[in-house]
Write a protein that holds these residues in place. Sequence first.
Motif, PDB file in Angstrom:
ATOM      1  N   MET A 157       0.789  -1.235   0.027  1.00 34.32           N
ATOM      2  CA  MET A 157       0.043  -0.029   0.171  1.00 34.32           C
ATOM      3  C   MET A 157       0.712   1.262  -0.044  1.00 34.32           C
ATOM      4  O   MET A 157       0.388   2.320  -0.624  1.00 34.32           O
ATOM      5  CB  MET A 157      -0.935   0.040   1.218  1.00 34.32           C
ATOM      6  CG  MET A 157      -1.880  -0.983   1.291  1.00 34.32           C
ATOM      7  SD  MET A 157      -2.964  -1.019  -0.386  1.00 34.32           S
ATOM      8  CE  MET A 157      -2.374  -2.575  -1.254  1.00 34.32           C
ATOM      9  N   ASP A 158       1.981   1.101   0.718  1.00 32.50           N
ATOM     10  CA  ASP A 158       2.861   2.430   0.470  1.00 32.50           C
ATOM     11  C   ASP A 158       3.449   2.577  -0.910  1.00 32.50           C
ATOM     12  O   ASP A 158       3.463   3.814  -1.337  1.00 32.50           O
ATOM     13  CB  ASP A 158       4.088   1.945   1.535  1.00 32.50           C
ATOM     14  CG  ASP A 158       3.565   2.098   2.977  1.00 32.50           C
ATOM     15  OD1 ASP A 158       2.759   2.600   3.354  1.00 32.50           O
ATOM     16  OD2 ASP A 158       4.830   1.728   3.861  1.00 32.50           O
ATOM     17  N   GLN A 161       0.537   3.907  -2.631  1.00 37.41           N
ATOM     18  CA  GLN A 161       0.550   5.417  -2.493  1.00 37.41           C
ATOM     19  C   GLN A 161       1.446   6.167  -3.049  1.00 37.41           C
ATOM     20  O   GLN A 161       1.179   7.175  -3.816  1.00 37.41           O
ATOM     21  CB  GLN A 161       0.708   5.686  -0.864  1.00 37.41           C
ATOM     22  CG  GLN A 161      -0.129   6.851  -0.593  1.00 37.41           C
ATOM     23  CD  GLN A 161      -0.420   6.856   0.966  1.00 37.41           C
ATOM     24  OE1 GLN A 161       0.148   6.106   1.723  1.00 37.41           O
ATOM     25  NE2 GLN A 161      -1.102   7.833   1.438  1.00 37.41           N
ATOM     26  N   TRP A 164       0.846   6.370  -7.028  1.00 41.11           N
ATOM     27  CA  TRP A 164      -0.242   7.226  -7.749  1.00 41.11           C
ATOM     28  C   TRP A 164      -0.261   8.578  -7.099  1.00 41.11           C
ATOM     29  O   TRP A 164      -1.296   9.613  -7.505  1.00 41.11           O
ATOM     30  CB  TRP A 164      -1.459   6.529  -7.415  1.00 41.11           C
ATOM     31  CG  TRP A 164      -1.933   5.411  -8.243  1.00 41.11           C
ATOM     32  CD1 TRP A 164      -1.610   4.019  -8.014  1.00 41.11           C
ATOM     33  CD2 TRP A 164      -2.513   5.614  -9.200  1.00 41.11           C
ATOM     34  NE1 TRP A 164      -2.045   3.223  -8.988  1.00 41.11           N
ATOM     35  CE2 TRP A 164      -2.871   4.146  -9.711  1.00 41.11           C
ATOM     36  CE3 TRP A 164      -3.284   6.474  -9.973  1.00 41.11           C
ATOM     37  CZ2 TRP A 164      -3.331   3.855 -10.903  1.00 41.11           C
ATOM     38  CZ3 TRP A 164      -3.899   6.084 -11.110  1.00 41.11           C
ATOM     39  CH2 TRP A 164      -4.134   4.805 -11.611  1.00 41.11           C
ATOM     40  N   ALA A 165       0.718   8.965  -6.344  1.00 37.47           N
ATOM     41  CA  ALA A 165       1.066  10.502  -5.923  1.00 37.47           C
ATOM     42  C   ALA A 165       0.927  11.547  -7.216  1.00 37.47           C
ATOM     43  O   ALA A 165       0.250  12.561  -6.956  1.00 37.47           O
ATOM     44  CB  ALA A 165       2.118  10.880  -5.148  1.00 37.47           C
ATOM     45  N   LEU A 173      -7.609   9.193  -3.482  1.00 37.39           N
ATOM     46  CA  LEU A 173      -7.101   8.076  -2.849  1.00 37.39           C
ATOM     47  C   LEU A 173      -6.974   8.281  -1.381  1.00 37.39           C
ATOM     48  O   LEU A 173      -6.378   9.410  -1.109  1.00 37.39           O
ATOM     49  CB  LEU A 173      -5.756   7.763  -3.248  1.00 37.39           C
ATOM     50  CG  LEU A 173      -5.666   6.770  -4.725  1.00 37.39           C
ATOM     51  CD1 LEU A 173      -5.934   7.724  -5.772  1.00 37.39           C
ATOM     52  CD2 LEU A 173      -4.300   6.365  -4.867  1.00 37.39           C
ATOM     53  N   ARG A 175      -6.115   6.824   2.344  1.00 34.80           N
ATOM     54  CA  ARG A 175      -5.366   5.829   3.278  1.00 34.80           C
ATOM     55  C   ARG A 175      -6.332   5.590   4.281  1.00 34.80           C
ATOM     56  O   ARG A 175      -6.241   6.192   5.475  1.00 34.80           O
ATOM     57  CB  ARG A 175      -4.086   6.229   3.477  1.00 34.80           C
ATOM     58  CG  ARG A 175      -3.108   4.776   4.150  1.00 34.80           C
ATOM     59  CD  ARG A 175      -2.966   4.110   3.132  1.00 34.80           C
ATOM     60  NE  ARG A 175      -2.076   2.842   3.671  1.00 34.80           N
ATOM     61  CZ  ARG A 175      -0.729   2.729   3.381  1.00 34.80           C
ATOM     62  NH1 ARG A 175      -0.305   3.813   2.847  1.00 34.80           N
ATOM     63  NH2 ARG A 175      -0.151   1.917   4.060  1.00 34.80           N
ATOM     64  N   ILE A 181      -6.144   1.167   0.928  1.00 32.18           N
ATOM     65  CA  ILE A 181      -6.433   2.411   0.248  1.00 32.18           C
ATOM     66  C   ILE A 181      -7.880   2.147  -0.554  1.00 32.18           C
ATOM     67  O   ILE A 181      -8.162   1.411  -1.168  1.00 32.18           O
ATOM     68  CB  ILE A 181      -5.272   2.535  -0.966  1.00 32.18           C
ATOM     69  CG1 ILE A 181      -3.755   2.941  -0.243  1.00 32.18           C
ATOM     70  CG2 ILE A 181      -5.594   3.820  -1.740  1.00 32.18           C
ATOM     71  CD1 ILE A 181      -2.754   3.082  -1.364  1.00 32.18           C
TER      72      ILE A 181
END
Length: 265
Positions: A157-158, A161, A164-165, A173, A175, A181
Amino acid sequence: MAYNLIALDVDGTLLTDEHKLPKDVKEAVREASTAGAQIVLCTGRGPMGAFPVLEELGLSGVLITHNGAATVRSEDRAILFQYDIDKKDLTDFIAYCKAQGIHYDLNTAFDMMVERMTDEAKAMYAHHKVEPIERSFDGSLPDGLVKFTLFGTKEQMDAVQADWANRPTNLQLIRSGDLFIDVQNPDASKGTALRRLAAEIGIGREKILAIGNYYNDISMLEFAGLGIAMSNSPDAVKDAADLTAGSNNEGGVAAALRTHAWTRE
């Protein structure tokens, strides 16, 4: 009562890390309800995962679910309001999950759908007391979608994230946990839903107490007259709150309610 509406997150707040509702927390929430406060569960879960918690509390009423994307009433399961996802905006997310081998589910207000099930996903859904519908998404996606959820390890998930930043998307998105997510309508949040509910039932924000523990709780903690973060919250969540309570594993909600929910003479 010092507060007419008490908004409570579920996972990491009401429930322990073992997904249990402590007896003392249950009693404190019911005391607040009996004293006149409207209890509103505000959760990233869908209604089908939140109803069992509400029933264990011995309560009924309105729930803010899917991180604010669907607000429902438990008695007749009516949808009071929701924020839909434009289906075409999910195409890239679905392709990404398939390419990366990341588990995901699609949610309408009341239904959760998956294309496949892993052992890890089965255990996770069992903890949340939900049974997803297995179906193919190769054809058209269902109408009324409110949430697309990715599930995996914290490291996965990190990475998602971070990946997709900077990618362009019309969705947000969120968290919602170390392992989750959520992808949703950009207008959906617990704070937005709480604000809308409060306006409809005529309760000012100064009469609202909110308790949560994760990033998806920040908007409701900031909106409420008193926002309380659990001690197991990330620092950013604590910074957004007015106060910090004990941890979810220590029954922190019970102490917070008994300390702050009642007007002191």
